[in-house]
Structure formats: C-alpha cells, structure tokens
Design a protein around this motif. Structure first.
Motif, mmCIF file in Angstrom:
data_model
loop_
_atom_site.group_PDB
_atom_site.id
_atom_site.type_symbol
_atom_site.label_atom_id
_atom_site.label_comp_id
_atom_site.label_asym_id
_atom_site.label_seq_id
_atom_site.Cartn_x
_atom_site.Cartn_y
_atom_site.Cartn_z
ATOM 1 N N THR A 54 0.807 -1.223 0.000
ATOM 2 C CA THR A 54 0.000 0.000 0.000
ATOM 3 C C THR A 54 0.839 1.273 0.000
ATOM 4 O OG1 THR A 54 -0.139 0.259 2.397
ATOM 5 C CG2 THR A 54 -1.773 -1.213 1.363
ATOM 6 N N GLY A 55 2.110 1.154 0.371
ATOM 7 C CA GLY A 55 2.976 2.324 0.456
ATOM 8 C C GLY A 55 2.904 3.040 1.794
ATOM 9 N N HIS A 56 1.988 2.625 2.663
ATOM 10 C CA HIS A 56 1.866 3.260 3.977
ATOM 11 C C HIS A 56 3.007 2.837 4.896
ATOM 12 C CE1 HIS A 56 -2.293 3.530 2.493
ATOM 13 N NE2 HIS A 56 -2.356 4.621 3.249
ATOM 14 N N ALA A 57 3.313 3.702 5.827
ATOM 15 C CA ALA A 57 4.263 3.395 6.893
ATOM 16 C C ALA A 57 3.485 3.292 8.194
ATOM 17 C CB ALA A 57 5.311 4.496 7.017
ATOM 18 N N GLU A 58 3.954 2.446 9.104
ATOM 19 C CA GLU A 58 3.412 2.436 10.458
ATOM 20 C C GLU A 58 3.965 3.683 11.133
ATOM 21 O OE1 GLU A 58 3.794 -1.039 12.868
ATOM 22 O OE2 GLU A 58 3.111 -2.373 11.277
ATOM 23 N N VAL A 59 3.074 4.521 11.638
ATOM 24 C CA VAL A 59 3.477 5.787 12.249
ATOM 25 C C VAL A 59 2.714 6.004 13.548
ATOM 26 C CG1 VAL A 59 4.025 6.869 10.022
ATOM 27 C CG2 VAL A 59 1.744 7.154 10.996
ATOM 28 N N VAL A 60 3.152 6.998 14.286
ATOM 29 C CA VAL A 60 2.370 7.490 15.411
ATOM 30 C C VAL A 60 2.133 8.974 15.206
ATOM 31 C CG1 VAL A 60 3.120 5.761 17.073
ATOM 32 C CG2 VAL A 60 4.375 7.907 16.893
ATOM 33 N N GLN A 61 0.983 9.404 15.673
ATOM 34 C CA GLN A 61 0.694 10.825 15.690
ATOM 35 C C GLN A 61 0.783 11.256 17.159
ATOM 36 O OE1 GLN A 61 -3.069 12.510 13.967
ATOM 37 N NE2 GLN A 61 -1.592 13.013 12.377
ATOM 38 N N VAL A 62 1.737 12.131 17.422
ATOM 39 C CA VAL A 62 2.027 12.584 18.776
ATOM 40 C C VAL A 62 1.444 13.987 18.946
ATOM 41 C CG1 VAL A 62 3.861 13.092 20.436
ATOM 42 C CG2 VAL A 62 4.187 11.265 18.753
ATOM 43 N N THR A 63 0.507 14.117 19.869
ATOM 44 C CA THR A 63 -0.050 15.421 20.204
ATOM 45 C C THR A 63 0.692 15.899 21.449
ATOM 46 O OG1 THR A 63 -2.202 14.734 19.332
ATOM 47 C CG2 THR A 63 -2.174 16.659 20.782
ATOM 48 N N PHE A 64 1.310 17.072 21.341
ATOM 49 C CA PHE A 64 2.162 17.553 22.438
ATOM 50 C C PHE A 64 1.975 19.039 22.684
ATOM 51 C CE2 PHE A 64 4.517 18.089 18.544
ATOM 52 C CZ PHE A 64 5.278 19.243 18.704
ATOM 53 N N ASP A 65 2.323 19.450 23.889
ATOM 54 C CA ASP A 65 2.287 20.848 24.279
ATOM 55 C C ASP A 65 3.682 21.422 24.038
ATOM 56 O OD1 ASP A 65 2.223 23.338 25.505
ATOM 57 O OD2 ASP A 65 1.227 22.618 27.327
ATOM 58 N N ALA A 66 3.803 22.251 23.024
ATOM 59 C CA ALA A 66 5.105 22.800 22.633
ATOM 60 C C ALA A 66 5.677 23.761 23.675
ATOM 61 C CB ALA A 66 4.999 23.488 21.270
ATOM 62 N N ASP A 67 4.875 24.163 24.658
ATOM 63 C CA ASP A 67 5.398 24.975 25.760
ATOM 64 C C ASP A 67 6.112 24.103 26.790
ATOM 65 O OD1 ASP A 67 4.479 27.346 24.652
ATOM 66 O OD2 ASP A 67 2.578 27.282 25.765
ATOM 67 N N VAL A 68 5.888 22.779 26.709
ATOM 68 C CA VAL A 68 6.526 21.839 27.635
ATOM 69 C C VAL A 68 7.672 21.106 26.951
ATOM 70 C CG1 VAL A 68 6.156 19.798 29.092
ATOM 71 C CG2 VAL A 68 4.358 21.547 28.900
ATOM 72 N N ILE A 69 7.459 20.680 25.720
ATOM 73 C CA ILE A 69 8.499 19.994 24.940
ATOM 74 C C ILE A 69 8.449 20.505 23.508
ATOM 75 C CG2 ILE A 69 7.025 17.989 24.432
ATOM 76 C CD1 ILE A 69 9.775 16.352 24.672
ATOM 77 N N SER A 70 9.594 20.796 22.965
ATOM 78 C CA SER A 70 9.653 21.350 21.613
ATOM 79 C C SER A 70 9.564 20.253 20.558
ATOM 80 C CB SER A 70 10.956 22.130 21.417
ATOM 81 O OG SER A 70 12.060 21.235 21.407
ATOM 82 N N TYR A 71 9.192 20.649 19.365
ATOM 83 C CA TYR A 71 9.180 19.718 18.231
ATOM 84 C C TYR A 71 10.592 19.174 17.998
ATOM 85 C CZ TYR A 71 8.403 17.933 13.486
ATOM 86 O OH TYR A 71 8.328 17.134 12.373
#
Length: 178
Positions: A54-71
C-alpha cells in the motif's frame, strides 16, 4: 491556562515501539498509532499495510504541548530511540511499512526536521535514511494496536524489542520523562 498544542507524525518501524516511547515523554498529551504515506485509495487495514503493497508506513501521531516539549526535542528523542540508518527496516521488521519517516505538518517542522537530521548525523556510523515528507492523510490503526505495550507488557515482542528502546529512552532523555 491555554496550551500550545501541536502534532508530530513520525514512523520508526513498528508503531508499538514508537508509541511506547512517547507515552513516557513529558508534554505529550496523546499518542495514536496509525498509517500514513500510502498510495492506494481507501482506508488501509493492518493486514494490507503488512503486505508492503500500500505504500503506507506504520506511524504514530504525537499530540504535544510545545510549551513543555519542543518539536525539536520530539525529533531528537525519535531519532535516538530507533535506528534511522536502516532502509525499510527496524530489527527483524522489514518492508517499506517499517521505514524511518518524519511527516511534517508545516514549513517550520520541515526546517526543524532537516536541522535535527543534519545535527545528529555525526553520531551515527552509517548515513541517516529517514525520509522527510509532507504530512499526508493519517489513518488511525485498529483498536488492538492502540496502547499495545501498556496492554501487553509481557508479550515477547514487547520484552525483546520495546523494553530495550524504553531503557535507551530513560538513559538518554531522563530529563524529558513524565
């Protein structure tokens, strides 16, 4: 108090591993396992993804608070808890679905991803092969794949593959943990 909520979409092989890592990181609000980057129409299934067609990769979507941890810190943790030098492979998991990939959501994330990869390259014996690609549709994986490590800590894969990654996370990034 309002939060500076952002999303990172990353794939470092099996999504169970990456999910387990980021569930321990301070500032991470939510981690969802899923699929992205494919070329076939419709909603992919785990079985289809595992075929590698399919061409897809197994990934995770991480929702984070950028005031606590940066990208940038999210990416550094990501790059140091999987092997970004093996093409389409993490350990015994082989195929394009296990590729190392960063799906950026805006130009700032793209710039940061390139910067992090360039800065970390000197720490690896082989060249980094992590793709940096514009974010595509994210498909949430089936329920049994969510919180897999948390729900199955004694499962063989968890013991032999995920536990060492968590040990590495705790060793390298103890200051970033919940």
């Amino acid at each position: 108090m309002s939060k500076n909520i952002q999303i990172a979409t990353i794939g470092g092989g099996c999504f169970w591993c990456t999910e387990a890592v980021f569930e321990e990181v301070k500032g991470v609000e939510k981690v969802v396992s899923g699929y992205s980057g494919g070329t076939v129409p419709g909603r992919p299934t785990y079985r289809e993804i595992c075929s590698g067609l399919t061409g897809h990769a197994e990934v995770v979507q991480v929702t984070f608070d950028a005031d606590v941890i940066s990208y940038q810190d999210i990416l550094i943790i990501f790059m140091t808890t999987h092997n970004p030098t093996t093409l389409n492979q993490q350990g015994a998991d082989r195929g394009t679905q296990y590729r190392s990939v960063i799906f950026y959501h805006n130009e700032e994330q793209k710039k940061t991803a390139k910067l992090v990869l360039n800065e970390l390259a000197v720490y690896f014996e082989k060249p980094i092969v992590t793709e940096i690609t514009k974010a595509q549709t994210f498909f949430e994986a089936e329920k049994e794949h969510q919180d897999f490590y948390k729900n199955n800590p004694d499962y063989g894969y968890c013991t032999f593959v995920i536990d060492p990654k968590l040990h590495k996370l705790r060793q390298l990034h103890s200051d970033k943990l919940k």
